[in-house]
Design a protein around this motif. Structure first.
Motif, PDB file in Angstrom:
ATOM      1  N   ASP A  16       0.752  -1.187   0.107  1.00 33.61           N
ATOM      2  CA  ASP A  16       0.231  -0.249   0.071  1.00 33.61           C
ATOM      3  C   ASP A  16       0.924   1.129  -0.113  1.00 33.61           C
ATOM      4  OD1 ASP A  16      -2.268  -1.676  -0.078  1.00 33.61           O
ATOM      5  OD2 ASP A  16      -2.374  -1.640   2.324  1.00 33.61           O
ATOM      6  N   GLY A  17       2.027   0.945   0.902  1.00 32.57           N
ATOM      7  CA  GLY A  17       2.803   2.056   0.631  1.00 32.57           C
ATOM      8  C   GLY A  17       3.864   2.995  -0.663  1.00 32.57           C
ATOM      9  N   GLU A  18       3.895   1.441  -0.936  1.00 28.64           N
ATOM     10  CA  GLU A  18       4.533   2.003  -2.522  1.00 28.64           C
ATOM     11  C   GLU A  18       3.511   2.319  -3.649  1.00 28.64           C
ATOM     12  OE1 GLU A  18       8.340  -1.643  -1.785  1.00 28.64           O
ATOM     13  OE2 GLU A  18       5.814  -2.641  -2.519  1.00 28.64           O
ATOM     14  N   LEU A  19       2.368   1.630  -3.522  1.00 28.30           N
ATOM     15  CA  LEU A  19       1.151   2.378  -3.975  1.00 28.30           C
ATOM     16  C   LEU A  19       1.042   3.737  -4.354  1.00 28.30           C
ATOM     17  CD1 LEU A  19      -1.299  -0.687  -4.062  1.00 28.30           C
ATOM     18  CD2 LEU A  19      -0.105  -0.305  -6.578  1.00 28.30           C
ATOM     19  N   SER A  20       0.894   4.448  -2.962  1.00 26.43           N
ATOM     20  CA  SER A  20       0.756   5.312  -2.545  1.00 26.43           C
ATOM     21  C   SER A  20       2.106   6.042  -3.037  1.00 26.43           C
ATOM     22  CB  SER A  20       0.703   5.282  -0.642  1.00 26.43           C
ATOM     23  OG  SER A  20       0.611   6.697  -0.653  1.00 26.43           O
ATOM     24  N   ALA A  21       2.942   5.779  -2.979  1.00 23.72           N
ATOM     25  CA  ALA A  21       4.291   6.964  -3.149  1.00 23.72           C
ATOM     26  C   ALA A  21       3.917   6.675  -4.938  1.00 23.72           C
ATOM     27  CB  ALA A  21       5.317   5.772  -2.707  1.00 23.72           C
ATOM     28  N   ALA A  22       4.127   5.663  -5.455  1.00 21.22           N
ATOM     29  CA  ALA A  22       3.806   6.120  -6.518  1.00 21.22           C
ATOM     30  C   ALA A  22       3.015   7.052  -7.740  1.00 21.22           C
ATOM     31  CB  ALA A  22       3.379   4.609  -7.425  1.00 21.22           C
ATOM     32  N   ALA A  23       1.285   6.469  -6.426  1.00 19.66           N
ATOM     33  CA  ALA A  23       0.425   7.631  -7.073  1.00 19.66           C
ATOM     34  C   ALA A  23       0.547   9.027  -7.209  1.00 19.66           C
ATOM     35  CB  ALA A  23      -1.089   7.065  -6.267  1.00 19.66           C
ATOM     36  N   GLN A  24       1.144   9.387  -5.450  1.00 18.18           N
ATOM     37  CA  GLN A  24       1.373  10.484  -4.881  1.00 18.18           C
ATOM     38  C   GLN A  24       2.824  11.268  -6.372  1.00 18.18           C
ATOM     39  OE1 GLN A  24       0.381  12.667  -2.899  1.00 18.18           O
ATOM     40  NE2 GLN A  24       1.495  14.188  -3.853  1.00 18.18           N
ATOM     41  N   ALA A  25       3.769  10.360  -6.626  1.00 20.22           N
ATOM     42  CA  ALA A  25       4.378  10.821  -7.486  1.00 20.22           C
ATOM     43  C   ALA A  25       3.862  11.043  -9.071  1.00 20.22           C
ATOM     44  CB  ALA A  25       5.422   9.635  -8.430  1.00 20.22           C
ATOM     45  N   ALA A  26       3.064  10.434  -9.543  1.00 18.67           N
ATOM     46  CA  ALA A  26       2.329  10.927 -10.644  1.00 18.67           C
ATOM     47  C   ALA A  26       1.889  12.286 -10.610  1.00 18.67           C
ATOM     48  CB  ALA A  26       1.397   9.550 -11.141  1.00 18.67           C
ATOM     49  N   ALA A  27       0.513  11.973  -9.469  1.00 21.04           N
ATOM     50  CA  ALA A  27       0.354  13.276  -8.963  1.00 21.04           C
ATOM     51  C   ALA A  27       0.721  14.340  -9.143  1.00 21.04           C
ATOM     52  CB  ALA A  27      -1.043  13.469  -7.586  1.00 21.04           C
ATOM     53  N   ASP A  28       2.260  14.512  -8.486  1.00 22.74           N
ATOM     54  CA  ASP A  28       3.175  15.584  -8.859  1.00 22.74           C
ATOM     55  C   ASP A  28       3.195  15.847  -9.872  1.00 22.74           C
ATOM     56  OD1 ASP A  28       3.063  15.269  -6.278  1.00 22.74           O
ATOM     57  OD2 ASP A  28       5.411  14.566  -5.613  1.00 22.74           O
ATOM     58  N   ARG A  29       3.132  15.333 -10.693  1.00 22.84           N
ATOM     59  CA  ARG A  29       3.558  15.393 -12.066  1.00 22.84           C
ATOM     60  C   ARG A  29       2.144  15.824 -13.451  1.00 22.84           C
ATOM     61  NH1 ARG A  29       8.600  11.992 -14.563  1.00 22.84           N
ATOM     62  NH2 ARG A  29       9.867  11.952 -12.786  1.00 22.84           N
ATOM     63  N   GLY A  30       1.101  15.967 -12.301  1.00 23.04           N
ATOM     64  CA  GLY A  30      -0.346  16.426 -13.021  1.00 23.04           C
ATOM     65  C   GLY A  30      -0.760  15.513 -13.406  1.00 23.04           C
ATOM     66  N   LEU A  31      -0.779  13.693 -13.179  1.00 21.01           N
ATOM     67  CA  LEU A  31      -1.032  12.468 -13.732  1.00 21.01           C
ATOM     68  C   LEU A  31      -1.840  11.624 -12.881  1.00 21.01           C
ATOM     69  CD1 LEU A  31       3.053  11.035 -15.084  1.00 21.01           C
ATOM     70  CD2 LEU A  31       0.653  12.229 -16.703  1.00 21.01           C
ATOM     71  N   GLU A  32      -3.459  12.883 -13.055  1.00 20.55           N
ATOM     72  CA  GLU A  32      -4.226  12.389 -11.530  1.00 20.55           C
ATOM     73  C   GLU A  32      -4.748  11.127 -12.302  1.00 20.55           C
ATOM     74  OE1 GLU A  32      -4.197  13.780  -8.357  1.00 20.55           O
ATOM     75  OE2 GLU A  32      -3.733  15.748  -8.713  1.00 20.55           O
ATOM     76  N   GLY A  33      -5.030  10.512 -10.849  1.00 15.37           N
ATOM     77  CA  GLY A  33      -5.433   8.976 -11.278  1.00 15.37           C
ATOM     78  C   GLY A  33      -4.931   7.794 -11.655  1.00 15.37           C
ATOM     79  N   LYS A  34      -2.870   7.936 -12.346  1.00 14.69           N
ATOM     80  CA  LYS A  34      -2.339   6.964 -12.443  1.00 14.69           C
ATOM     81  C   LYS A  34      -0.895   7.217 -11.226  1.00 14.69           C
ATOM     82  CE  LYS A  34      -2.624   8.494 -17.509  1.00 14.69           C
ATOM     83  NZ  LYS A  34      -4.070   7.661 -17.834  1.00 14.69           N
ATOM     84  N   HIS A  35      -0.291   6.779 -11.844  1.00 15.84           N
ATOM     85  CA  HIS A  35       0.734   5.836 -10.561  1.00 15.84           C
ATOM     86  C   HIS A  35       1.985   5.559 -11.642  1.00 15.84           C
ATOM     87  CE1 HIS A  35      -2.706   3.838  -9.057  1.00 15.84           C
ATOM     88  NE2 HIS A  35      -1.537   4.106  -7.941  1.00 15.84           N
ATOM     89  N   LEU A  36       2.839   6.338 -11.011  1.00 15.08           N
ATOM     90  CA  LEU A  36       4.265   6.945 -11.288  1.00 15.08           C
ATOM     91  C   LEU A  36       5.279   6.327 -11.065  1.00 15.08           C
ATOM     92  CD1 LEU A  36       5.571   9.041 -13.763  1.00 15.08           C
ATOM     93  CD2 LEU A  36       6.430  10.164 -12.096  1.00 15.08           C
ATOM     94  N   VAL A  37       6.155   5.355 -11.706  1.00 15.33           N
ATOM     95  CA  VAL A  37       7.280   4.106 -10.874  1.00 15.33           C
ATOM     96  C   VAL A  37       8.748   5.283 -11.561  1.00 15.33           C
ATOM     97  CG1 VAL A  37       8.647   2.291 -11.004  1.00 15.33           C
ATOM     98  CG2 VAL A  37       6.444   2.468 -11.407  1.00 15.33           C
ATOM     99  N   THR A  38       9.110   5.912 -10.682  1.00 16.65           N
ATOM    100  CA  THR A  38      10.817   6.767 -10.841  1.00 16.65           C
ATOM    101  C   THR A  38      11.635   5.375 -10.730  1.00 16.65           C
ATOM    102  OG1 THR A  38      10.517   6.708  -8.664  1.00 16.65           O
ATOM    103  CG2 THR A  38       9.884   8.817 -10.128  1.00 16.65           C
ATOM    104  N   LEU A  39      12.320   6.519 -11.790  1.00 15.37           N
ATOM    105  CA  LEU A  39      14.048   4.709 -11.331  1.00 15.37           C
ATOM    106  C   LEU A  39      14.859   5.118 -11.438  1.00 15.37           C
ATOM    107  CD1 LEU A  39      14.472   5.160 -15.598  1.00 15.37           C
ATOM    108  CD2 LEU A  39      13.471   3.316 -14.086  1.00 15.37           C
ATOM    109  N   VAL A  40      15.342   4.435 -10.156  1.00 10.34           N
ATOM    110  CA  VAL A  40      16.378   3.996  -9.487  1.00 10.34           C
ATOM    111  C   VAL A  40      17.786   3.955 -10.402  1.00 10.34           C
ATOM    112  CG1 VAL A  40      15.677   3.101  -7.339  1.00 10.34           C
ATOM    113  CG2 VAL A  40      16.712   1.479  -8.800  1.00 10.34           C
TER     114      VAL A  40
END
Length: 679
Positions: free
Chosen positions: A200-224
């Motif tokens: 749940d925490g990882e999904l939350s982080a991915a949703a927040q990362a998407a929202a930060d880029r204006g991609l509401e409702g999506k999930h963004l996985v940033t690269l390491v």
């Protein structure tokens, strides 16, 4: 130029431990401060070289070590921000600054008059009444200036300065390209179902990362930074894993404005040319000449000795994974399949361990707890002090007797303006001469959940312990001269203290103190702990191979002579050939870093020195054995390690310091056993 009286970088910091006053520092302050600091430093050097009397330690080395203080303060304040919060404005400043900084460093390192004075002292060392640190200071300055090219004639120095300036610009461009392409290649998922397996925490982080880029409702996985992404171990959707792996491996090699291929080839050419100018066959020969390794041949011998058994172990692991999965295992599948086999063989699901690794508890009851047990130090959070970013937290460190030791800053979370990976850097160096105590920073790239606690993976817990080992090295140095402060040691020794600190992560007393379930408070079950220890050699074929592949790739690029480096090289072809040469070309076990995103060696400080991790691990594994033999987590052991190794900083030969601690040279056998390479 900005009025100096209005520039907080040009005034003594009003904050404890001379922490830069980041609350009042603005980007516009940096370049004017650098300009003034460059000028002041050159004047200080000129004052030393104008002295007509015979060089003495007091009229040459003491003012030399006192010089450049303003520049050092400004540079450390700026580069802390440039690596962890590189906005477009900060990036532009860094690009402007890169050639200026390179030119200034050359002006000092290649100063003929300064070199002459230090050489005279060096020639008369046995006649001078110097203590051990003073004597070593003369030796190191003379060696480093010679190594930098101070003995060259004026024409050669001019050419060398031109090469250094070009390289500074290119390495800065490499870093900027990588950050830009890493952000562009972050993988967008339209539906959360594609990310099944994440917490749940990882999904939350991915949703927040998407929202930060204006991609509401999506999930963004940033690269390491490394090739492999921690989510690959959990994602059940093979297509999702492939998308992440493909994005990771294509960074800075897609033919767009962020493509690093031409940049890295030019870096390789110029480094080889510079090495030839300085009298070395290759950049690797140049670098290792002033490391504990001594020669690239010594490095190559170690890497080849380890590569063959590591590759064999990886092949055996792959066969076991494919037998279990009933299908071929690709690079994108390896981590996921490994977790399945780990669960089957050891009944351990590392992803399911996250609830036991809540970040705050890991920090306070794990990392800090172990340091208190070993060294008697304590940590008090200073909410009144602001660091370089709002997410960064400041802790004051005290010794057992209450005396102040310095400041520790933790910047835990990832963001688009932060470079990948994890690292430690210093903001203020300890020095008795200057009356300063250390201020050090640990940076990690943990995904920040939109709400609720931050739960760490097992690897992230290990990384926090590792980077804190660097922090201790910086905090504990007790030296007179800033030249030797903290982690200012040979590159192939610097990872040793950090690797040793990893041992406390699973040490029973420490683990029991921090590994408590976020909801129930229950400790990590004893049977899981036993299985974690039993599985320590599990997957070591893969982990050793992917590291060695990167270390060999670094050596391959930087072992080219000037003629070879000037040829029309294809980056992908060269990489494939190099990995085949050492037998680490298994497609399912990709190199930890491919060339175009190998930040350590093309924009960091590890060029021709990425071998340092395994080189230092020989010392680390041998030291772990010493701690086990002598009772482990005790103040007596901590005090010995602190006084004989961490505390000396760079003020003596590191291998001599190791012998002081261990009573002998390091034995490689514990490393071979740890990595399953002794069979």
């Amino acid at each position: 130029m900005t009025d100096a009286s209005a520039n907080p970088l040009l005034m003594p910091s009003p904050l404890p431990y001379q922490l830069p006053d980041y609350a009042h520092i603005r980007p516009a302050h940096y370049l004017p401060a650098f300009e003034l600091a460059f000028e002041e430093h050159l004047q200080e050097i000129s004052a030393i070289t104008r002295v007509r009397s015979v060089p003495t330690f007091e009229n040459t080395m003491v003012p030399l070590e006192s010089s450049g203080r303003l520049l050092g303060d400004v540079a450390r304040a700026f580069y802390t921000v440039a690596s962890s919060d590189a906005t477009a404005e900060i990036q532009q400043i860094e690009e402007t600054l890169a050639p200026l900084m390179a030119a200034h460093e050359d002006a000092i390192q290649l100063d003929g008059a300064l070199y002459a004075r230090i050489s005279m002292l060096h020639d008369r060392l046995d006649e001078l009444s110097l203590d051990a640190e003073q004597r070593y200071l003369v030796q190191r300055w003379h060696r480093e200036m010679t190594h930098a090219g101070a003995a060259l004639d004026d024409a050669a120095k001019k050419h060398l300065t031109e090469l250094n300036t070009q390289l500074s610009t290119l390495t800065t461009a490499f870093d900027k390209n990588l950050l830009g392409d890493t952000n562009e290649l972050a993988v967008v998922f339209d539906d959360a179902s594609e990310l099944e397996g994440l917490s749940d925490g990882e999904l939350s982080a991915a949703a927040q990362a998407a929202a930060d880029r204006g991609l509401e409702g999506k999930h963004l996985v940033t690269l390491v930074l490394p090739t492999g992404h921690p989510y690959l171990a959990s994602l059940t959707d093979r297509a999702a894993r492939e998308r992440i792996m493909t994005a990771s491996r294509s960074r800075a090699s897609r033919g767009n404005e962020n493509d690093n291929r031409a940049t890295l080839l030019q870096i390789v050419r110029l480094r080889a040319e510079r090495a030839a100018l300085l009298g070395y066959d290759s950049h690797a020969a140049y670098v290792t000449a002033d490391e504990t390794a001594g020669t690239p041949e010594a490095v190559h011998d170690l890497l080849r000795r380890l590569a063959a058994p590591a590759a064999r172990n990886a092949s055996r692991e792959q066969a076991a994974l494919e037998a279990s999965a009933g299908t071929a295992v690709t690079a994108a599948d390896w981590a996921f399949s490994t977790e399945k086999v780990r669960q089957a063989e050891y009944a351990i699901d590392t992803a399911a361990l996250r609830p036991w690794f809540e970040a705050e508890r890991v920090l306070r009851d794990g990392v800090f707890f172990a340091a208190t047990k070993l060294y008697g130090i304590t940590f008090t959070e200073r909410d009144d002090l602001r660091a370089h970013h709002a997410d960064a937290r400041v802790f004051e460190v005290h010794n057992e007797d209450g005396s102040p030791q310095g400041l520790y800053i933790l910047d835990l979370y990832t963001r688009d303006t932060k470079r990948g990976g994890a690292w430690m850097n210093s903001i203020v160096d300890q020095s008795a001469l200057r009356g300063t105590k250390a201020v050090v920073v640990n940076n990690l790239n943990v995904s920040k959940p939109a709400s609720g606690p931050t739960l760490l993976s097992l690897d992230e817990v290990n990384t926090l312990f590792h980077e804190f080992g660097h922090a201790l090295h910086g905090l504990f140095a007790t030296v007179s001269f800033p030249h030797f402060a903290g982690t200012e040691v040979f590159r192939d020794f610097v990872e040793f203290p950090s690797q040793v600190n990893e041992m406390w992560m699973l040490w029973p007393e420490v683990l029991d103190n921090y590994a408590r379930h976020i909801e129930t408070g229950e400790p990590l079950p004893a049977e899981i702990v036993e299985k974690l220890h039993a599985s320590e050699a599990f997957n070591q074929g893969f982990e050793t191979s992917e590291y060695l592949a990167a270390a060999w790739l670094d050596q391959a690029w930087h072992s080219l002579d000037q003629q070879q480096a000037s040829e029309d090289l294809d980056v992908a072809g060269f990489e494939a050939s190099a990995l085949a040469d050492i037998g680490l070309d298994n497609p399912a076990v990709p190199t930890r870093y491919s060339s175009t995103y190998f930040q350590h060696v093309f924009s960091g400080g590890y060029s021709a020195a990425y071998y340092s991790y395994i080189w230092s691990e020989v010392l680390d594994a041998d030291t772990v054995e010493w701690f086990k033999e002598h009772g482990g987590l005790t103040r007596a052991n901590g005090d010995r390690f602190r006084s004989l190794l961490l505390g000396v900083g760079g003020s003596k030969d590191p291998l001599e310091a190791y012998r002081d601690f261990r009573g002998r040279d390091a034995d490689i056998a514990p490393l071979l056993k740890r990595r399953g390479l002794d069979g």
